[in-house]
Design a protein around this motif. Structure first.
Motif, PDB file in Angstrom:
ATOM      1  N   MET A  72       0.848  -1.184   0.000  1.00 10.23           N
ATOM      2  CA  MET A  72       0.000   0.000   0.000  1.00 10.23           C
ATOM      3  C   MET A  72       0.895   1.249   0.000  1.00 10.23           C
ATOM      4  SD  MET A  72      -3.003   1.618   0.329  1.00 10.23           S
ATOM      5  CE  MET A  72      -4.189   0.424   0.857  1.00 10.23           C
ATOM      6  N   PHE A  73       0.567   2.172  -0.850  1.00  8.36           N
ATOM      7  CA  PHE A  73       1.255   3.459  -0.885  1.00  8.36           C
ATOM      8  C   PHE A  73       0.465   4.439  -0.031  1.00  8.36           C
ATOM      9  CE2 PHE A  73       2.813   1.359  -4.624  1.00  8.36           C
ATOM     10  CZ  PHE A  73       4.135   1.757  -4.697  1.00  8.36           C
ATOM     11  N   ILE A  74       1.203   5.224   0.744  1.00  9.42           N
ATOM     12  CA  ILE A  74       0.570   6.238   1.589  1.00  9.42           C
ATOM     13  C   ILE A  74       1.187   7.585   1.274  1.00  9.42           C
ATOM     14  CG2 ILE A  74       0.143   7.042   3.933  1.00  9.42           C
ATOM     15  CD1 ILE A  74       0.191   4.131   4.837  1.00  9.42           C
ATOM     16  N   PHE A  75       0.348   8.506   0.793  1.00 15.40           N
ATOM     17  CA  PHE A  75       0.764   9.892   0.623  1.00 15.40           C
ATOM     18  C   PHE A  75       0.628  10.518   2.002  1.00 15.40           C
ATOM     19  CE2 PHE A  75      -0.416   8.569  -3.600  1.00 15.40           C
ATOM     20  CZ  PHE A  75       0.519   9.196  -4.409  1.00 15.40           C
ATOM     21  N   LEU A  76       1.754  10.904   2.592  1.00 19.25           N
ATOM     22  CA  LEU A  76       1.788  11.215   4.014  1.00 19.25           C
ATOM     23  C   LEU A  76       2.207  12.649   4.313  1.00 19.25           C
ATOM     24  CD1 LEU A  76       1.597   9.991   6.923  1.00 19.25           C
ATOM     25  CD2 LEU A  76       4.043   9.506   6.716  1.00 19.25           C
ATOM     26  N   ASP A  77       1.378  13.314   5.096  1.00 19.71           N
ATOM     27  CA  ASP A  77       1.745  14.568   5.733  1.00 19.71           C
ATOM     28  C   ASP A  77       2.414  14.200   7.053  1.00 19.71           C
ATOM     29  OD1 ASP A  77       1.881  17.325   6.324  1.00 19.71           O
ATOM     30  OD2 ASP A  77      -0.013  17.222   7.418  1.00 19.71           O
ATOM     31  N   ILE A  78       3.275  15.035   7.570  1.00 22.28           N
ATOM     32  CA  ILE A  78       3.965  14.728   8.832  1.00 22.28           C
ATOM     33  C   ILE A  78       3.368  15.522   9.995  1.00 22.28           C
ATOM     34  CG2 ILE A  78       6.164  14.673  10.067  1.00 22.28           C
ATOM     35  CD1 ILE A  78       6.019  12.754   7.644  1.00 22.28           C
ATOM     36  N   ASP A  79       3.397  16.861   9.900  1.00 21.40           N
ATOM     37  CA  ASP A  79       2.925  17.688  11.015  1.00 21.40           C
ATOM     38  C   ASP A  79       1.427  17.490  11.225  1.00 21.40           C
ATOM     39  OD1 ASP A  79       5.434  18.817  11.604  1.00 21.40           O
ATOM     40  OD2 ASP A  79       5.208  20.224   9.943  1.00 21.40           O
ATOM     41  N   GLY A  80       1.074  17.113  12.443  1.00 21.44           N
ATOM     42  CA  GLY A  80      -0.314  16.827  12.773  1.00 21.44           C
ATOM     43  C   GLY A  80      -0.672  15.366  12.580  1.00 21.44           C
ATOM     44  N   VAL A  81       0.239  14.601  12.004  1.00 20.58           N
ATOM     45  CA  VAL A  81       0.016  13.168  11.786  1.00 20.58           C
ATOM     46  C   VAL A  81       1.047  12.364  12.578  1.00 20.58           C
ATOM     47  CG1 VAL A  81      -0.101  11.305  10.078  1.00 20.58           C
ATOM     48  CG2 VAL A  81      -0.992  13.588   9.506  1.00 20.58           C
ATOM     49  N   LEU A  82       2.326  12.574  12.299  1.00 16.12           N
ATOM     50  CA  LEU A  82       3.384  11.879  13.037  1.00 16.12           C
ATOM     51  C   LEU A  82       3.925  12.719  14.188  1.00 16.12           C
ATOM     52  CD1 LEU A  82       5.332   9.998  10.236  1.00 16.12           C
ATOM     53  CD2 LEU A  82       3.368   9.254  11.602  1.00 16.12           C
ATOM     54  N   ASN A  83       3.281  13.829  14.415  1.00 18.07           N
ATOM     55  CA  ASN A  83       3.452  14.621  15.634  1.00 18.07           C
ATOM     56  C   ASN A  83       2.100  15.272  15.886  1.00 18.07           C
ATOM     57  OD1 ASN A  83       3.295  17.059  14.091  1.00 18.07           O
ATOM     58  ND2 ASN A  83       5.507  17.111  13.839  1.00 18.07           N
ATOM     59  N   LYS A  84       1.986  15.985  16.955  1.00 20.80           N
ATOM     60  CA  LYS A  84       0.711  16.647  17.265  1.00 20.80           C
ATOM     61  C   LYS A  84       0.979  18.104  17.606  1.00 20.80           C
ATOM     62  CE  LYS A  84       0.969  14.348  21.698  1.00 20.80           C
ATOM     63  NZ  LYS A  84       0.327  13.485  22.645  1.00 20.80           N
ATOM     64  N   GLU A  85      -0.077  18.886  17.655  1.00 15.56           N
ATOM     65  CA  GLU A  85       0.069  20.330  17.848  1.00 15.56           C
ATOM     66  C   GLU A  85       0.951  20.682  19.033  1.00 15.56           C
ATOM     67  OE1 GLU A  85      -3.632  22.488  17.886  1.00 15.56           O
ATOM     68  OE2 GLU A  85      -4.253  21.626  15.982  1.00 15.56           O
ATOM     69  N   SER A  86       0.854  19.946  20.110  1.00 14.42           N
ATOM     70  CA  SER A  86       1.668  20.254  21.294  1.00 14.42           C
ATOM     71  C   SER A  86       3.160  20.028  21.037  1.00 14.42           C
ATOM     72  CB  SER A  86       1.213  19.423  22.497  1.00 14.42           C
ATOM     73  OG  SER A  86       1.369  18.041  22.241  1.00 14.42           O
ATOM     74  N   ASP A  87       3.518  19.312  19.977  1.00 16.17           N
ATOM     75  CA  ASP A  87       4.929  19.089  19.618  1.00 16.17           C
ATOM     76  C   ASP A  87       5.473  20.216  18.747  1.00 16.17           C
ATOM     77  OD1 ASP A  87       4.986  16.479  20.831  1.00 16.17           O
ATOM     78  OD2 ASP A  87       3.978  15.679  19.051  1.00 16.17           O
ATOM     79  N   TRP A  88       4.611  21.070  18.228  1.00 13.06           N
ATOM     80  CA  TRP A  88       5.018  22.046  17.234  1.00 13.06           C
ATOM     81  C   TRP A  88       5.874  23.171  17.776  1.00 13.06           C
ATOM     82  CZ3 TRP A  88      -0.229  22.748  14.214  1.00 13.06           C
ATOM     83  CH2 TRP A  88      -0.555  21.549  13.592  1.00 13.06           C
ATOM     84  N   SER A  89       6.016  23.277  19.084  1.00 11.22           N
ATOM     85  CA  SER A  89       6.882  24.330  19.630  1.00 11.22           C
ATOM     86  C   SER A  89       8.334  24.089  19.215  1.00 11.22           C
ATOM     87  CB  SER A  89       6.762  24.398  21.150  1.00 11.22           C
ATOM     88  OG  SER A  89       7.146  23.168  21.726  1.00 11.22           O
ATOM     89  N   LYS A  90       8.663  22.849  18.897  1.00  7.23           N
ATOM     90  CA  LYS A  90       9.989  22.512  18.374  1.00  7.23           C
ATOM     91  C   LYS A  90       9.813  22.111  16.912  1.00  7.23           C
ATOM     92  CE  LYS A  90      13.868  19.427  18.802  1.00  7.23           C
ATOM     93  NZ  LYS A  90      14.217  18.062  19.109  1.00  7.23           N
ATOM     94  N   PRO A  91      10.262  22.943  15.975  1.00  4.62           N
ATOM     95  CA  PRO A  91      10.077  22.632  14.551  1.00  4.62           C
ATOM     96  C   PRO A  91      10.678  21.276  14.178  1.00  4.62           C
ATOM     97  CG  PRO A  91      10.879  24.863  14.840  1.00  4.62           C
ATOM     98  CD  PRO A  91      10.951  24.206  16.183  1.00  4.62           C
ATOM     99  N   PHE A  92      10.033  20.613  13.248  1.00  6.90           N
ATOM    100  CA  PHE A  92      10.471  19.318  12.723  1.00  6.90           C
ATOM    101  C   PHE A  92      10.603  18.263  13.815  1.00  6.90           C
ATOM    102  CE2 PHE A  92      12.010  22.412   9.609  1.00  6.90           C
ATOM    103  CZ  PHE A  92      11.404  21.915   8.467  1.00  6.90           C
ATOM    104  N   SER A  93       9.669  18.285  14.753  1.00  2.31           N
ATOM    105  CA  SER A  93       9.687  17.266  15.803  1.00  2.31           C
ATOM    106  C   SER A  93       8.854  16.070  15.363  1.00  2.31           C
ATOM    107  CB  SER A  93       9.147  17.837  17.106  1.00  2.31           C
ATOM    108  OG  SER A  93       7.802  18.231  16.940  1.00  2.31           O
ATOM    109  N   LEU A  94       9.151  14.939  15.957  1.00  2.00           N
ATOM    110  CA  LEU A  94       8.390  13.721  15.725  1.00  2.00           C
ATOM    111  C   LEU A  94       7.879  13.233  17.066  1.00  2.00           C
ATOM    112  CD1 LEU A  94      10.878  12.058  13.235  1.00  2.00           C
ATOM    113  CD2 LEU A  94       8.592  12.922  12.681  1.00  2.00           C
ATOM    114  N   ASN A  95       6.772  12.520  17.047  1.00  2.00           N
ATOM    115  CA  ASN A  95       6.188  11.994  18.269  1.00  2.00           C
ATOM    116  C   ASN A  95       6.234  10.475  18.172  1.00  2.00           C
ATOM    117  OD1 ASN A  95       3.839  10.861  19.843  1.00  2.00           O
ATOM    118  ND2 ASN A  95       3.854  12.985  20.587  1.00  2.00           N
ATOM    119  N   SER A  96       6.989   9.846  19.064  1.00  2.00           N
ATOM    120  CA  SER A  96       7.196   8.403  18.960  1.00  2.00           C
ATOM    121  C   SER A  96       5.899   7.611  19.090  1.00  2.00           C
ATOM    122  CB  SER A  96       8.229   7.920  19.982  1.00  2.00           C
ATOM    123  OG  SER A  96       7.814   8.248  21.282  1.00  2.00           O
TER     124      SER A  96
END
Length: 131
Positions: free
Chosen positions: A1-25
């Protein structure tokens, strides 16, 4: 399966956005556990740091994303070209890669699309990320 993926808001959440390009494990774990056979095509602004899979010229953020996805055997295989709307970018990518038949689009922001009725789109709540 191919997934066209956004990152911000998907693999991190709004509370993570204070640090740009963050990921949420937790978001990554949930995403990967539900999509073990995924091949990722980036639609996120993060795509600008992606050259090719595991290329040493990829940005550090992309290298970190690849490392976390690798733990689950998931690879980034491409990226869309910039377009005013992401659904147009996905359409163009699919035209260039006609062998892709099964895909889904995972994003948190409907405003990135030309309409609210987008086939294959799964919207994620950016406050909690991928569930």
């Amino acid at each position: 399966m191919f997934i066209f993926l956004d990152i911000d808001g998907v693999l991190n959440k709004e509370s993570d956005w204070s640090k740009p390009f963050s990921l949420n494990s937790d978001c990554i774990r949930r995403f990967c556990e539900k999509n073990r056979e995924a091949r990722i095509i980036l639609i996120s602004s993060w795509k600008n740091g992606f050259i090719s899979s595991h290329n040493e010229k990829n940005t550090p953020q992309i290298k970190e994303l690849e490392a976390q996805l690798d733990r689950y055997g998931i690879r980034i295989v491409g990226k869309v070209c910039d377009n005013r709307y992401r659904d147009y970018a996905v359409r163009d990518y699919l035209k260039e890669h006609p062998s892709i038949k099964e895909y889904v689009v995972v994003d948190d922001d409907i405003k990135e699309y030309s309409s609210k009725d987008i086939p294959h789109l799964r919207l994620v709540d950016s406050k909690v990320g991928f569930r």
